[in-house]
Write a protein that holds these residues in place. Sequence first.
Motif, PDB file in Angstrom:
ATOM      1  N   VAL A 133      -5.123   6.688 -10.362  1.00 43.40           N
ATOM      2  CA  VAL A 133      -4.641   5.859  -9.258  1.00 43.40           C
ATOM      3  C   VAL A 133      -4.020   4.574  -9.778  1.00 43.40           C
ATOM      4  O   VAL A 133      -2.981   4.123  -9.275  1.00 43.40           O
ATOM      5  N   LEU A 134      -4.646   3.980 -10.791  1.00 45.69           N
ATOM      6  CA  LEU A 134      -4.101   2.752 -11.370  1.00 45.69           C
ATOM      7  C   LEU A 134      -2.711   2.991 -11.930  1.00 45.69           C
ATOM      8  O   LEU A 134      -1.807   2.164 -11.766  1.00 45.69           O
ATOM      9  N   LYS A 135      -2.506   4.127 -12.574  1.00 42.85           N
ATOM     10  CA  LYS A 135      -1.202   4.447 -13.160  1.00 42.85           C
ATOM     11  C   LYS A 135      -0.131   4.545 -12.070  1.00 42.85           C
ATOM     12  O   LYS A 135       0.970   4.011 -12.215  1.00 42.85           O
ATOM     13  N   LEU A 136      -0.460   5.237 -10.985  1.00 38.75           N
ATOM     14  CA  LEU A 136       0.503   5.377  -9.885  1.00 38.75           C
ATOM     15  C   LEU A 136       0.779   4.032  -9.217  1.00 38.75           C
ATOM     16  O   LEU A 136       1.930   3.673  -8.954  1.00 38.75           O
ATOM     17  N   SER A 137      -0.292   3.289  -8.950  1.00 38.28           N
ATOM     18  CA  SER A 137      -0.131   2.004  -8.269  1.00 38.28           C
ATOM     19  C   SER A 137       0.636   1.009  -9.127  1.00 38.28           C
ATOM     20  O   SER A 137       1.504   0.282  -8.630  1.00 38.28           O
ATOM     21  N   ALA A 138       0.332   0.987 -10.423  1.00 37.22           N
ATOM     22  CA  ALA A 138       1.039   0.059 -11.329  1.00 37.22           C
ATOM     23  C   ALA A 138       2.518   0.392 -11.398  1.00 37.22           C
ATOM     24  O   ALA A 138       3.366  -0.513 -11.438  1.00 37.22           O
ATOM     25  N   LEU A 139       2.839   1.693 -11.376  1.00 36.68           N
ATOM     26  CA  LEU A 139       4.248   2.085 -11.399  1.00 36.68           C
ATOM     27  C   LEU A 139       4.941   1.647 -10.122  1.00 36.68           C
ATOM     28  O   LEU A 139       6.072   1.136 -10.161  1.00 36.68           O
ATOM     29  N   TYR A 140       4.275   1.831  -8.985  1.00 37.92           N
ATOM     30  CA  TYR A 140       4.906   1.427  -7.726  1.00 37.92           C
ATOM     31  C   TYR A 140       5.115  -0.087  -7.683  1.00 37.92           C
ATOM     32  O   TYR A 140       6.216  -0.564  -7.375  1.00 37.92           O
ATOM     33  N   GLN A 141       4.058  -0.835  -7.969  1.00 34.16           N
ATOM     34  CA  GLN A 141       4.172  -2.290  -7.904  1.00 34.16           C
ATOM     35  C   GLN A 141       5.140  -2.820  -8.959  1.00 34.16           C
ATOM     36  O   GLN A 141       5.912  -3.744  -8.699  1.00 34.16           O
ATOM     37  N   LEU A 164       0.824  -1.211   0.000  1.00 32.58           N
ATOM     38  CA  LEU A 164       0.000   0.000   0.000  1.00 32.58           C
ATOM     39  C   LEU A 164       0.861   1.265   0.000  1.00 32.58           C
ATOM     40  O   LEU A 164       0.518   2.267   0.629  1.00 32.58           O
ATOM     41  N   GLY A 165       1.950   1.199  -0.740  1.00 33.01           N
ATOM     42  CA  GLY A 165       2.837   2.357  -0.825  1.00 33.01           C
ATOM     43  C   GLY A 165       2.168   3.551  -1.477  1.00 33.01           C
ATOM     44  O   GLY A 165       2.390   4.697  -1.074  1.00 33.01           O
ATOM     45  N   THR A 166       1.328   3.314  -2.487  1.00 25.26           N
ATOM     46  CA  THR A 166       0.633   4.420  -3.149  1.00 25.26           C
ATOM     47  C   THR A 166      -0.370   5.066  -2.199  1.00 25.26           C
ATOM     48  O   THR A 166      -0.535   6.291  -2.190  1.00 25.26           O
ATOM     49  N   THR A 167      -1.042   4.264  -1.401  1.00 31.48           N
ATOM     50  CA  THR A 167      -1.986   4.805  -0.416  1.00 31.48           C
ATOM     51  C   THR A 167      -1.270   5.722   0.564  1.00 31.48           C
ATOM     52  O   THR A 167      -1.742   6.835   0.855  1.00 31.48           O
ATOM     53  N   LEU A 168      -0.141   5.281   1.084  1.00 31.21           N
ATOM     54  CA  LEU A 168       0.632   6.105   2.007  1.00 31.21           C
ATOM     55  C   LEU A 168       1.061   7.404   1.346  1.00 31.21           C
ATOM     56  O   LEU A 168       1.006   8.477   1.960  1.00 31.21           O
ATOM     57  N   PHE A 169       1.496   7.317   0.103  1.00 29.18           N
ATOM     58  CA  PHE A 169       1.935   8.501  -0.627  1.00 29.18           C
ATOM     59  C   PHE A 169       0.796   9.498  -0.792  1.00 29.18           C
ATOM     60  O   PHE A 169       0.951  10.700  -0.542  1.00 29.18           O
ATOM     61  N   LEU A 170      -0.364   9.026  -1.224  1.00 29.13           N
ATOM     62  CA  LEU A 170      -1.485   9.914  -1.492  1.00 29.13           C
ATOM     63  C   LEU A 170      -2.024  10.567  -0.221  1.00 29.13           C
ATOM     64  O   LEU A 170      -2.378  11.747  -0.216  1.00 29.13           O
ATOM     65  N   VAL A 194      -5.387  -5.670  -6.673  1.00 30.30           N
ATOM     66  CA  VAL A 194      -6.113  -5.278  -5.468  1.00 30.30           C
ATOM     67  C   VAL A 194      -5.743  -3.878  -4.977  1.00 30.30           C
ATOM     68  O   VAL A 194      -6.620  -3.112  -4.550  1.00 30.30           O
ATOM     69  N   GLU A 195      -4.483  -3.504  -5.030  1.00 29.40           N
ATOM     70  CA  GLU A 195      -4.060  -2.262  -4.378  1.00 29.40           C
ATOM     71  C   GLU A 195      -4.692  -0.996  -4.964  1.00 29.40           C
ATOM     72  O   GLU A 195      -5.002  -0.083  -4.203  1.00 29.40           O
ATOM     73  N   PRO A 196      -4.913  -0.861  -6.277  1.00 25.53           N
ATOM     74  CA  PRO A 196      -5.611   0.346  -6.743  1.00 25.53           C
ATOM     75  C   PRO A 196      -7.000   0.498  -6.133  1.00 25.53           C
ATOM     76  O   PRO A 196      -7.466   1.613  -5.880  1.00 25.53           O
ATOM     77  N   ILE A 197      -7.682  -0.629  -5.884  1.00 28.50           N
ATOM     78  CA  ILE A 197      -8.989  -0.572  -5.243  1.00 28.50           C
ATOM     79  C   ILE A 197      -8.846  -0.070  -3.814  1.00 28.50           C
ATOM     80  O   ILE A 197      -9.640   0.764  -3.337  1.00 28.50           O
ATOM     81  N   ALA A 198      -7.821  -0.541  -3.121  1.00 22.91           N
ATOM     82  CA  ALA A 198      -7.563  -0.069  -1.758  1.00 22.91           C
ATOM     83  C   ALA A 198      -7.210   1.415  -1.761  1.00 22.91           C
ATOM     84  O   ALA A 198      -7.637   2.161  -0.866  1.00 22.91           O
ATOM     85  N   ASP A 199      -6.445   1.847  -2.761  1.00 23.32           N
ATOM     86  CA  ASP A 199      -6.095   3.265  -2.870  1.00 23.32           C
ATOM     87  C   ASP A 199      -7.343   4.124  -3.020  1.00 23.32           C
ATOM     88  O   ASP A 199      -7.502   5.155  -2.350  1.00 23.32           O
ATOM     89  N   LEU A 200      -8.260   3.703  -3.904  1.00 24.81           N
ATOM     90  CA  LEU A 200      -9.486   4.465  -4.128  1.00 24.81           C
ATOM     91  C   LEU A 200     -10.373   4.462  -2.891  1.00 24.81           C
ATOM     92  O   LEU A 200     -11.002   5.475  -2.564  1.00 24.81           O
ATOM     93  N   ALA A 201     -10.417   3.339  -2.191  1.00 28.03           N
ATOM     94  CA  ALA A 201     -11.208   3.275  -0.966  1.00 28.03           C
ATOM     95  C   ALA A 201     -10.651   4.221   0.095  1.00 28.03           C
ATOM     96  O   ALA A 201     -11.406   4.909   0.798  1.00 28.03           O
TER      97      ALA A 201
END
Length: 224
Positions: free
Chosen positions: A147-155, A75-81, A193-200
Amino acid sequence: MHIEPGVVDGAKMALALATAAGATGYAAKLTMRDLKTRSVASFAARGGLATLGVFAFFELLPHFPVGVSEVHFILGTTLFLLLGAAPAAFGLALGLLVQGVFFAPADLPMYFVNLTTLLVPLFAIDALARRSIPRDRAYVDLAYADVLKLSALYQGGVVAWVAFWVFYGQGVGAESLSAVATFSMAYMLVVIVEPIADLAALAGAKALKGGALSRVFADRLYHA
């Protein structure tokens, strides 16, 4: 994403020390940037939340070993956002260390390898966000595609660094190629899964807008 002990060892560990030192230096630069607009107390609060989050993600969320590493919901993108790049970097570094010291001491020799693997992709999404997300758009208003773009780059960055460490430490052969391919395929679950968690998380933050808790988060979360 804890790379297994022994994948990189001996004299080759010098590169991990160098990359981790570089990542730490860049994190310090981001911290100085953060402190130009927020107080030390704000940074400490966000860094503390990031640390607790990382520790909980690693220990409480499902994770399982796959060959040369482990599949984790980072959940690195979530922390970042939610918290900003510098507090997220602080949390990833300290959370990983605390988890290693108290729960997985066998992973400590690989700390600098794992630290690089977590931080460099974080810096990449910070750069992408500053370049591709319009300045008049707050993070709570991001679309799924953003969000998908950011999360995909991180993962993708995490997977790329795992592959690099395996090939660097073990050489490019049939066994290492198979190990990297197996890990990459298993990690697709995280990518989905993580982009969904980011959006949530962003939806939850949007609901808190204007409340006392909203002051804890990064400025860009609510303000363009």
